[in-house]
Design an enzyme around this catalytic site. Structure first.
Site, PDB file in Angstrom:
ATOM      1  N   ARG A  34       0.713  -1.140   0.084  1.00 33.26           N
ATOM      2  CA  ARG A  34      -0.119   0.144  -0.011  1.00 33.26           C
ATOM      3  C   ARG A  34       0.974   1.429  -0.057  1.00 33.26           C
ATOM      4  O   ARG A  34       0.299   2.150   0.016  1.00 33.26           O
ATOM      5  CB  ARG A  34      -1.033   0.131   1.285  1.00 33.26           C
ATOM      6  CG  ARG A  34      -2.174  -0.802   0.852  1.00 33.26           C
ATOM      7  CD  ARG A  34      -2.945  -1.076   1.991  1.00 33.26           C
ATOM      8  NE  ARG A  34      -2.270  -2.017   3.159  1.00 33.26           N
ATOM      9  CZ  ARG A  34      -2.733  -1.987   4.284  1.00 33.26           C
ATOM     10  NH1 ARG A  34      -3.792  -1.752   4.712  1.00 33.26           N
ATOM     11  NH2 ARG A  34      -2.126  -3.047   5.282  1.00 33.26           N
ATOM     12  N   THR A 102       2.927 -13.765   8.586  1.00 31.43           N
ATOM     13  CA  THR A 102       3.856 -13.563  10.042  1.00 31.43           C
ATOM     14  C   THR A 102       4.026 -14.616  10.652  1.00 31.43           C
ATOM     15  O   THR A 102       5.173 -14.819  11.273  1.00 31.43           O
ATOM     16  CB  THR A 102       2.800 -12.515  10.904  1.00 31.43           C
ATOM     17  OG1 THR A 102       1.829 -13.275  11.061  1.00 31.43           O
ATOM     18  CG2 THR A 102       2.659 -11.125  10.293  1.00 31.43           C
ATOM     19  N   ARG A 357      30.209  25.545   6.050  1.00 35.40           N
ATOM     20  CA  ARG A 357      30.058  24.295   5.874  1.00 35.40           C
ATOM     21  C   ARG A 357      30.926  23.419   6.643  1.00 35.40           C
ATOM     22  O   ARG A 357      31.919  23.943   7.543  1.00 35.40           O
ATOM     23  CB  ARG A 357      30.780  24.338   4.073  1.00 35.40           C
ATOM     24  CG  ARG A 357      29.546  24.742   3.198  1.00 35.40           C
ATOM     25  CD  ARG A 357      30.216  25.268   2.048  1.00 35.40           C
ATOM     26  NE  ARG A 357      30.946  23.841   1.435  1.00 35.40           N
ATOM     27  CZ  ARG A 357      32.110  24.033   0.624  1.00 35.40           C
ATOM     28  NH1 ARG A 357      32.452  25.224   0.181  1.00 35.40           N
ATOM     29  NH2 ARG A 357      32.613  22.851  -0.042  1.00 35.40           N
ATOM     30  N   TYR A 390      34.579  34.331   0.910  1.00 34.84           N
ATOM     31  CA  TYR A 390      34.768  32.906   0.851  1.00 34.84           C
ATOM     32  C   TYR A 390      36.004  32.501   1.902  1.00 34.84           C
ATOM     33  O   TYR A 390      37.033  33.171   1.508  1.00 34.84           O
ATOM     34  CB  TYR A 390      34.911  32.339  -0.301  1.00 34.84           C
ATOM     35  CG  TYR A 390      35.389  30.725  -0.120  1.00 34.84           C
ATOM     36  CD1 TYR A 390      34.371  30.008   0.420  1.00 34.84           C
ATOM     37  CD2 TYR A 390      36.600  30.468  -0.780  1.00 34.84           C
ATOM     38  CE1 TYR A 390      34.591  28.522   0.425  1.00 34.84           C
ATOM     39  CE2 TYR A 390      36.939  29.126  -0.624  1.00 34.84           C
ATOM     40  CZ  TYR A 390      36.070  28.313   0.013  1.00 34.84           C
ATOM     41  OH  TYR A 390      36.228  26.950   0.254  1.00 34.84           O
ATOM     42  N   ASN A 401      40.004  41.466  11.308  1.00 41.86           N
ATOM     43  CA  ASN A 401      38.748  41.880  10.633  1.00 41.86           C
ATOM     44  C   ASN A 401      38.921  41.492   9.123  1.00 41.86           C
ATOM     45  O   ASN A 401      39.855  41.891   8.459  1.00 41.86           O
ATOM     46  CB  ASN A 401      38.502  43.437  10.556  1.00 41.86           C
ATOM     47  CG  ASN A 401      37.061  43.670  10.112  1.00 41.86           C
ATOM     48  OD1 ASN A 401      36.133  43.492  10.395  1.00 41.86           O
ATOM     49  ND2 ASN A 401      37.254  44.369   8.927  1.00 41.86           N
ATOM     50  N   ASN A 410      41.729  29.004  -2.341  1.00 48.51           N
ATOM     51  CA  ASN A 410      42.426  27.533  -1.851  1.00 48.51           C
ATOM     52  C   ASN A 410      42.560  26.518  -2.735  1.00 48.51           C
ATOM     53  O   ASN A 410      42.952  25.606  -2.171  1.00 48.51           O
ATOM     54  CB  ASN A 410      41.620  27.287  -0.623  1.00 48.51           C
ATOM     55  CG  ASN A 410      40.267  26.935  -1.057  1.00 48.51           C
ATOM     56  OD1 ASN A 410      39.788  27.464  -1.926  1.00 48.51           O
ATOM     57  ND2 ASN A 410      39.226  26.040  -0.131  1.00 48.51           N
ATOM     58  N   ARG A 464      47.853  47.050  -5.419  1.00 44.58           N
ATOM     59  CA  ARG A 464      47.301  47.819  -6.328  1.00 44.58           C
ATOM     60  C   ARG A 464      48.386  48.641  -7.190  1.00 44.58           C
ATOM     61  O   ARG A 464      49.384  49.303  -7.027  1.00 44.58           O
ATOM     62  CB  ARG A 464      46.563  48.918  -5.464  1.00 44.58           C
ATOM     63  CG  ARG A 464      45.107  48.734  -5.315  1.00 44.58           C
ATOM     64  CD  ARG A 464      44.519  49.735  -4.467  1.00 44.58           C
ATOM     65  NE  ARG A 464      44.891  49.277  -2.971  1.00 44.58           N
ATOM     66  CZ  ARG A 464      44.707  50.188  -2.275  1.00 44.58           C
ATOM     67  NH1 ARG A 464      44.270  51.415  -2.145  1.00 44.58           N
ATOM     68  NH2 ARG A 464      44.901  49.801  -1.075  1.00 44.58           N
TER      69      ARG A 464
HETATM   70  C1  UD1 Z   1      -1.026  -8.337  11.547  1.00 47.42           C
HETATM   71  C2  UD1 Z   1      -1.922  -9.318  12.577  1.00 47.42           C
HETATM   72  C3  UD1 Z   1      -2.933  -8.591  13.040  1.00 47.42           C
HETATM   73  C4  UD1 Z   1      -2.686  -7.350  13.840  1.00 47.42           C
HETATM   74  C5  UD1 Z   1      -1.789  -6.512  12.814  1.00 47.42           C
HETATM   75  C6  UD1 Z   1      -1.181  -5.455  13.689  1.00 47.42           C
HETATM   76  C7  UD1 Z   1      -1.219 -11.467  11.635  1.00 47.42           C
HETATM   77  C8  UD1 Z   1      -1.790 -12.502  10.702  1.00 47.42           C
HETATM   78  N1  UD1 Z   1      -1.956 -10.386  11.754  1.00 47.42           N
HETATM   79  O1  UD1 Z   1      -1.913  -8.049  10.448  1.00 47.42           O
HETATM   80  O2  UD1 Z   1      -3.409  -9.402  13.817  1.00 47.42           O
HETATM   81  O3  UD1 Z   1      -3.776  -6.777  14.154  1.00 47.42           O
HETATM   82  O4  UD1 Z   1      -0.707  -7.291  12.325  1.00 47.42           O
HETATM   83  O5  UD1 Z   1      -0.611  -4.465  12.858  1.00 47.42           O
HETATM   84  O6  UD1 Z   1      -0.065 -11.272  12.326  1.00 47.42           O
HETATM   85  N2  UD1 Z   1       5.749  -9.761   7.557  1.00 47.42           N
HETATM   86  C9  UD1 Z   1       7.018 -10.385   7.191  1.00 47.42           C
HETATM   87  N3  UD1 Z   1       6.778 -11.581   6.636  1.00 47.42           N
HETATM   88  C10 UD1 Z   1       5.449 -11.920   6.066  1.00 47.42           C
HETATM   89  C11 UD1 Z   1       4.336 -11.228   6.321  1.00 47.42           C
HETATM   90  C12 UD1 Z   1       4.509 -10.108   7.111  1.00 47.42           C
HETATM   91  O7  UD1 Z   1       8.151 -10.040   7.570  1.00 47.42           O
HETATM   92  O8  UD1 Z   1       5.406 -12.861   5.575  1.00 47.42           O
HETATM   93  C13 UD1 Z   1       6.183  -8.390   8.226  1.00 47.42           C
HETATM   94  C14 UD1 Z   1       5.575  -7.276   7.487  1.00 47.42           C
HETATM   95  O9  UD1 Z   1       6.672  -6.698   6.748  1.00 47.42           O
HETATM   96  C15 UD1 Z   1       5.073  -6.334   8.623  1.00 47.42           C
HETATM   97  C16 UD1 Z   1       4.511  -7.069   9.790  1.00 47.42           C
HETATM   98  O10 UD1 Z   1       5.213  -8.543   9.460  1.00 47.42           O
HETATM   99  O11 UD1 Z   1       5.902  -5.588   9.274  1.00 47.42           O
HETATM  100  C17 UD1 Z   1       3.013  -7.274   9.465  1.00 47.42           C
HETATM  101  O12 UD1 Z   1       2.646  -7.863   8.564  1.00 47.42           O
HETATM  102  P1  UD1 Z   1       1.236  -7.343   7.887  1.00 47.42           P
HETATM  103  O13 UD1 Z   1       0.982  -8.194   6.518  1.00 47.42           O
HETATM  104  O14 UD1 Z   1       1.258  -5.794   7.768  1.00 47.42           O
HETATM  105  O15 UD1 Z   1       0.046  -7.869   8.904  1.00 47.42           O
HETATM  106  P2  UD1 Z   1      -1.355  -7.408   9.108  1.00 47.42           P
HETATM  107  O16 UD1 Z   1      -2.191  -8.003   8.031  1.00 47.42           O
HETATM  108  O17 UD1 Z   1      -1.373  -5.739   9.365  1.00 47.42           O
HETATM  109 CA    CA Z   2       0.121  -4.036   8.984  1.00 51.18          CA
END
Ligand code: UD1
Ligand code: CA
Length: 539
Positions: A34, A102, A357, A390, A401, A410, A464
């Protein structure tokens, strides 16, 4: 307010477990669709610092033994962004090439948790407002409660998009349901999962192994460790965070800008509470690592970046940008000043429109006026360079002064050379100091001098040419021009260019002479001017 569920109420006595080791796992592999960016989300900046750095800094005061960062998109750049923020911790990176949720991210971290006994604090890389004391209180509460799995939760007026906390009849946490998997009733629940957990390492490792991807997104959800732990009869605890901003993740550029404004505002408020006046707080940009002394006044449009330090009782009028600058006390920075990696002494006055600088170091009571640029310049106490100058690769003593239009020459196209000027020196206006060169203390440099050899102390130096007066020259010149104009009016133009060309052809010879005279008399106008051009009637 903290509250506890399941079997544990808040236990006020510190238990033996409070000294347990702590590991931190930061999830930072995602791209952040997003954001609509080629840059991984956690690398987007607030206050000039990448999002992920805020999370690491929030964890730092707890002195975790180990910090594991899950990287994926732009892994190398994310590693580089994390490196300065690891504190003394053993900082490790784990590659999650394909982001399968996650839960999968934490599965990737398991090998790095091998042999670790203690608590694992799980954080997301995109929650920059998270405060260190909130995290510390959460970990402390987790340990006091005797729980093996704790959740940081929040109540959102609009919980859309977040995982909801599902509690049983007695109020204990049973599971988390993601928005997409939630029933209409469950979607009405305002208590959400912030994504911050504190889990016993052994429970975490075994629980993530038990995860399945049987949900709307076909991903491994870390949130499912809650139902796993509940089913195993583990003790769960939660703490509700009061300020929802702290746990707000950044998903869009609008959220990034809003967070930037909030964080900026909170920094400015901190300095106001510490005795700094901001004439227009909305336009002040103060970096997180900046420090400002009491009774300093910051005018509109001031940017203080990097490790800038401002002393007490300073005044910054407006529209200035200071990067890694150190200002003493009682300094006055006038309008339109840029200072980078430089030191400004007590009671100095800088600007308007001055540029200090890198490597500039000014003692006390120095004055740098308008359109003055300095670089690797050391100026002693009471020394002044007030106009159009400068000063590069130069050391100047005290109470000297530097006149308007002075230039340290320079650079010869290959190397930089030093200029050294002593104490109480008067450098006349329009002086060129062709480095390497030295001017001894108490010397006088006449205006318009090109100093090419070092000047002994107490000496007057002038380069001069003598001034010459040509009496009656103007009248003769005007008469010639008048004659030429008359002749030109009756004859057809010699060239396509009108009047000017006529004058030029008719009077070329005497003009050349006049120019020579002008040069001889010490006129400092550019020698590059062509004879014919100079010959044009002027004034
Ligand atoms: C997640 C939680 C949700 C919570 C919310 C809070 C889960 C399934 N859901 O949702 O319950 O309310 O965060 O913000 O965990 N990331 C990885 N690898 C992955 C997927 C994600 O490193 O495979 C990282 C992302 O870069 C991010 C974080 O994990 O920093 C959260 O991932 P995101 O996809 O934003 O989770 P949400 O859908 O927001
Ligand atoms: Ca998130």
């Amino acid at each position: 307010m903290p509250h506890s569920q399941n079997s544990a109420e808040v236990v006020s006595e510190p238990g033996p477990d409070r000294a347990r080791s702590l590991a931190v796992v930061v999830l930072a592999a995602g791209l952040g669709t997003r954001m609509r960016s080629a840059t991984a989300k956690v690398l987007h900046c607030i206050g000039g610092q990448p999002l992920v750095s805020y999370v690491l800094e929030a964890a730092r005061p707890m002195a975790p033994e180990r910090v594991v960062v899950i990287v994926g998109h732009q892994a190398e750049a994310v590693r580089a962004a994390c490196a300065p923020h690891g504190g003394g911790a053993d900082l490790r990176f784990v590659m999650q090439a394909e982001q399968r949720g996650t839960g999968h991210a934490v599965q990737c971290a398991v090998p790095e948790l091998e042999g670790f006994r203690g608590d694992v604090l799980i954080l997301y890389g995109d929650v920059p407002a998270l405060r260190a004391d909130t995290l510390a209180a959460f970990v402390d509460g987790h340990r006091r409660s005797g729980a093996t799995l704790s959740l940081l939760t929040a109540r959102f007026r609009d919980p859309t998009g977040y995982g909801r906390i599902i509690r049983g009849p007695s109020g204990g946490i049973e599971r988390i349901v993601e928005e997409r998997d939630a029933s209409p009733d469950e979607r009405h629940i305002s208590e959400i999962n912030t994504g911050i957990y504190c889990v016993d390492a052994r429970l975490l490792v075994s629980a993530v192994e038990a995860l399945a991807a049987d949900n709307a997104q076909g991903e491994y959800y870390l949130t499912d460790i809650v139902s796993v732990a509940h089913a195993r009869g583990q003790r769960l605890w939660s703490r509700n965070v009061d300020d929802v901003v702290e746990v707000t993740g950044i998903n869009t550029r609008t959220e990034l800008a809003d967070m930037e404004a909030r964080i900026r505002r909170s920094i400015v408020e901190k300095w106001m509470a510490a005795g700094v006046t901001f004439e227009d707080p909305g336009t002040a940009y103060v970096g997180a690592d900046v420090s400002i002394g009491e009774d300093t006044t910051i005018g509109p449009n001031i940017q203080l970046r990097g490790a800038t330090v401002i002393g007490r009782g300073c005044r910054l009028d407006g529209s200035a940008c200071l990067q890694d600058a150190r200002l003493g006390d009682g300094v006055h920075i006038k309008f339109g000043v840029v200072i980078t990696e430089s030191e400004v002494g007590d009671h100095d006055e800088i600007g308007p429109f001055a540029h200090l600088r890198p490597g500039t170091s000014l003692a006390a009571h120095v004055r740098i006026g308008n359109f003055v640029e300095t670089k690797k310049a050391r100026l002693g106490p009471g020394t002044k360079a007030n106009h159009l100058t400068y000063l590069g690769d130069v050391t100047i003593g005290e109470d000297t002064n530097v006149g308007a239009g002075t230039i340290t020459c320079n650079y010869d196209g290959f190397r930089k050379y030093q200029t050294v000027i002593g104490d109480r020196v008067q450098i006349g206006s329009d002086t060129q100091l062709v480095a390497p060169v030295a001017v001894g203390s108490d010397a006088y440099v006449g205006a318009g001098t090109t100093v090419t050899q070092s000047v002994p102390p107490g000496t007057l130096v002038v380069s001069r040419v003598a001034q010459r007066h040509v009496e009656g020259w103007v009248a003769r010149r005007r008469a010639r021009e008048a004659t030429a104009a008359k002749a030109g009016a009756s004859a057809p133009p010699a060239r396509s260019t009108p009047a000017r060309a006529k004058v030029r052809t008719k009077t070329a010879a005497p003009k050349a002479k006049a120019t020579k005279a002008g040069t001889k008399s010490g006129t400092r106008s550019s020698g590059r001017r062509s004879t014919t051009k100079r010959a044009r009637p002027r004034r």
